[in-house]
Design a protein around this motif. Sequence first.
Motif, PDB file in Angstrom:
ATOM      1  N   VAL A 150       0.848  -1.189   0.000  1.00  0.00           N
ATOM      2  CA  VAL A 150       0.000   0.000   0.000  1.00  0.00           C
ATOM      3  C   VAL A 150       0.886   1.242   0.000  1.00  0.00           C
ATOM      4  N   TYR A 151       0.544   2.168  -0.926  1.00  0.00           N
ATOM      5  CA  TYR A 151       1.277   3.429  -1.024  1.00  0.00           C
ATOM      6  C   TYR A 151       0.520   4.584  -0.363  1.00  0.00           C
ATOM      7  N   ARG A 152      -0.770   4.616  -0.623  1.00  0.00           N
ATOM      8  CA  ARG A 152      -1.556   5.782  -0.191  1.00  0.00           C
ATOM      9  C   ARG A 152      -2.916   5.334   0.341  1.00  0.00           C
ATOM     10  N   PHE A 153      -3.315   5.950   1.445  1.00  0.00           N
ATOM     11  CA  PHE A 153      -4.594   5.662   2.093  1.00  0.00           C
ATOM     12  C   PHE A 153      -5.378   6.967   2.186  1.00  0.00           C
ATOM     13  N   GLU A 154      -6.514   7.018   1.519  1.00  0.00           N
ATOM     14  CA  GLU A 154      -7.393   8.178   1.597  1.00  0.00           C
ATOM     15  C   GLU A 154      -8.655   7.766   2.350  1.00  0.00           C
ATOM     16  N   SER A 155      -8.982   8.528   3.382  1.00  0.00           N
ATOM     17  CA  SER A 155     -10.131   8.214   4.228  1.00  0.00           C
ATOM     18  C   SER A 155     -10.937   9.481   4.431  1.00  0.00           C
ATOM     19  N   ARG A 156     -12.233   9.388   4.172  1.00  0.00           N
ATOM     20  CA  ARG A 156     -13.103  10.555   4.302  1.00  0.00           C
ATOM     21  C   ARG A 156     -14.271  10.238   5.233  1.00  0.00           C
ATOM     22  N   PHE A 157     -14.503  11.141   6.173  1.00  0.00           N
ATOM     23  CA  PHE A 157     -15.701  11.086   6.999  1.00  0.00           C
ATOM     24  C   PHE A 157     -16.367  12.444   6.823  1.00  0.00           C
ATOM     25  N   GLU A 158     -17.180  12.523   5.777  1.00  0.00           N
ATOM     26  CA  GLU A 158     -17.736  13.803   5.349  1.00  0.00           C
ATOM     27  C   GLU A 158     -19.253  13.829   5.511  1.00  0.00           C
ATOM     28  N   ARG A 159     -19.748  15.014   5.834  1.00  0.00           N
ATOM     29  CA  ARG A 159     -21.185  15.231   5.969  1.00  0.00           C
ATOM     30  C   ARG A 159     -21.552  16.558   5.333  1.00  0.00           C
ATOM     31  N   SER A 186     -10.752  11.678  15.560  1.00  0.00           N
ATOM     32  CA  SER A 186     -10.340  10.576  16.424  1.00  0.00           C
ATOM     33  C   SER A 186     -10.533   9.231  15.742  1.00  0.00           C
ATOM     34  N   HIS A 187     -11.585   9.125  14.928  1.00  0.00           N
ATOM     35  CA  HIS A 187     -11.854   7.868  14.232  1.00  0.00           C
ATOM     36  C   HIS A 187     -10.872   7.638  13.086  1.00  0.00           C
ATOM     37  N   VAL A 188     -10.736   8.626  12.196  1.00  0.00           N
ATOM     38  CA  VAL A 188      -9.925   8.391  10.995  1.00  0.00           C
ATOM     39  C   VAL A 188      -8.449   8.240  11.342  1.00  0.00           C
ATOM     40  N   VAL A 189      -7.968   8.967  12.354  1.00  0.00           N
ATOM     41  CA  VAL A 189      -6.575   8.809  12.769  1.00  0.00           C
ATOM     42  C   VAL A 189      -6.358   7.437  13.400  1.00  0.00           C
ATOM     43  N   ASP A 190      -7.265   7.020  14.266  1.00  0.00           N
ATOM     44  CA  ASP A 190      -7.135   5.698  14.885  1.00  0.00           C
ATOM     45  C   ASP A 190      -7.099   4.612  13.826  1.00  0.00           C
ATOM     46  N   TYR A 234      -9.762  13.176   5.666  1.00  0.00           N
ATOM     47  CA  TYR A 234     -10.658  14.321   5.549  1.00  0.00           C
ATOM     48  C   TYR A 234     -11.828  14.158   6.511  1.00  0.00           C
ATOM     49  N   VAL A 235     -12.119  15.184   7.306  1.00  0.00           N
ATOM     50  CA  VAL A 235     -13.330  15.202   8.128  1.00  0.00           C
ATOM     51  C   VAL A 235     -13.996  16.550   7.915  1.00  0.00           C
ATOM     52  N   SER A 236     -15.285  16.517   7.625  1.00  0.00           N
ATOM     53  CA  SER A 236     -15.945  17.759   7.243  1.00  0.00           C
ATOM     54  C   SER A 236     -17.437  17.695   7.499  1.00  0.00           C
ATOM     55  N   ALA A 237     -18.009  18.840   7.854  1.00  0.00           N
ATOM     56  CA  ALA A 237     -19.463  19.000   7.933  1.00  0.00           C
ATOM     57  C   ALA A 237     -19.972  19.868   6.793  1.00  0.00           C
ATOM     58  N   THR A 238     -19.080  20.233   5.858  1.00  0.00           N
ATOM     59  CA  THR A 238     -19.443  21.208   4.826  1.00  0.00           C
ATOM     60  C   THR A 238     -19.231  20.662   3.422  1.00  0.00           C
ATOM     61  N   THR A 239     -19.346  19.347   3.254  1.00  0.00           N
ATOM     62  CA  THR A 239     -19.073  18.714   1.967  1.00  0.00           C
ATOM     63  C   THR A 239     -20.364  18.516   1.187  1.00  0.00           C
ATOM     64  N   ALA A 240     -20.561  19.329   0.161  1.00  0.00           N
ATOM     65  CA  ALA A 240     -21.798  19.269  -0.620  1.00  0.00           C
ATOM     66  C   ALA A 240     -21.864  18.030  -1.508  1.00  0.00           C
ATOM     67  N   GLN A 241     -20.735  17.522  -1.949  1.00  0.00           N
ATOM     68  CA  GLN A 241     -20.672  16.276  -2.711  1.00  0.00           C
ATOM     69  C   GLN A 241     -19.696  15.341  -1.993  1.00  0.00           C
ATOM     70  N   LEU A 242     -20.219  14.244  -1.464  1.00  0.00           N
ATOM     71  CA  LEU A 242     -19.407  13.356  -0.645  1.00  0.00           C
ATOM     72  C   LEU A 242     -18.457  12.525  -1.498  1.00  0.00           C
ATOM     73  N   GLY A 243     -17.214  12.412  -1.058  1.00  0.00           N
ATOM     74  CA  GLY A 243     -16.235  11.576  -1.741  1.00  0.00           C
ATOM     75  C   GLY A 243     -16.307  10.146  -1.251  1.00  0.00           C
ATOM     76  N   PRO A 244     -15.427   9.276  -1.767  1.00  0.00           N
ATOM     77  CA  PRO A 244     -15.417   7.888  -1.296  1.00  0.00           C
ATOM     78  C   PRO A 244     -15.002   7.819   0.157  1.00  0.00           C
TER      79      PRO A 244
END
Length: 358
Positions: A150-159, A186-190, A234-244
Amino acid sequence: MTGTPLRVGLVGYGLAGSVFHAPLIAATQGLTLDTVVTSNPERQAQARAEYPDVRVAASADELWARADELDLIVVASPNKTHVPLATAALETGLPVVVDKPVAGTAAQARALAELAEKRGLLLSVFQNRRWDNDFLTLRRLIADGELGEVYRFESRFERWRPQLKGGWRESGDPAEIGGLLYDLGSHVVDQALVLFGPVTSVYAEADARREGARTDDDTFIALTHESGVRSHLYVSATTAQLGPRFRVLGSKAGYVKHGLDPQEAALRDGSRPGASGAEWGAEPEELWGRLGAGESPVTGGGSPVPTLPGDYPAYYAAVARALHADGPNPVTAQEAAAALDVLEAARRSAAEKVTVTL
């Protein structure tokens, strides 16, 4: 597990206590929800309605006064109370589960861990999203070598929550330990630490974008792991289009997964583990992620990967085994302290516009 169920005192009956902890405790063989602590009359009535045999207390002091009648304390109250309540429970001689974040700083988390070790007591941190369906699936793919290196890990918790809801989580008071960095962060870092190990450097951007916002509601964290993996979170409450939710890229293949684990929504709707014929934590085939190389999953690239069922009940089952000396602590305070090291570095990085070396 046989024998008399362990008696649990639950401190706090807001979102964390009523939606997550109480239902999961009640569903766990070997545990029984003995007492709920809340001073709010409406929440007291709610607890009695949902658990007719439960005792209700107005303050945690009532628990300490009858500590011999309890076997475990669960702290699900506002973040700023986690350390004093966990300290009081441990000093009273009771094992403790604390909701994340266990503390405001890594130093506080390590001090709690030392106190628990000195007293010979369990101190566990509720990181339920280690048992999300997509995370369990990703761990299996990595373990099976499906992605290669694995080279890259992208994790999004967006709302998409363009309006403030109010309450302590959105308070600008540092004592509240609010904001998305310490909440969803706390979730995405863990998860990143569980998957790819310790971190050597942290870069972060944190913004308060909504009108009237006093703490971060749109945050990005870039981690470099000792293993060489780079995590972009990524953690956000302002994401109008949610990513994976996940996009994970390796030397052999990549895995892309959209959508959130269904367990939180099910618990909010009143569903309970084991209460129906449906498999808990399962999701429909159309939501499965895709594994492949060379083409976007949006245009049909890759193959669908069946998502393993999510399993939040596994956390409290592991706690019960640990209390019977029949298994390890599922999430230690030292692990939580390592995540807080990263969160503290991210906060400094965003404030000073620097990359922080750990």
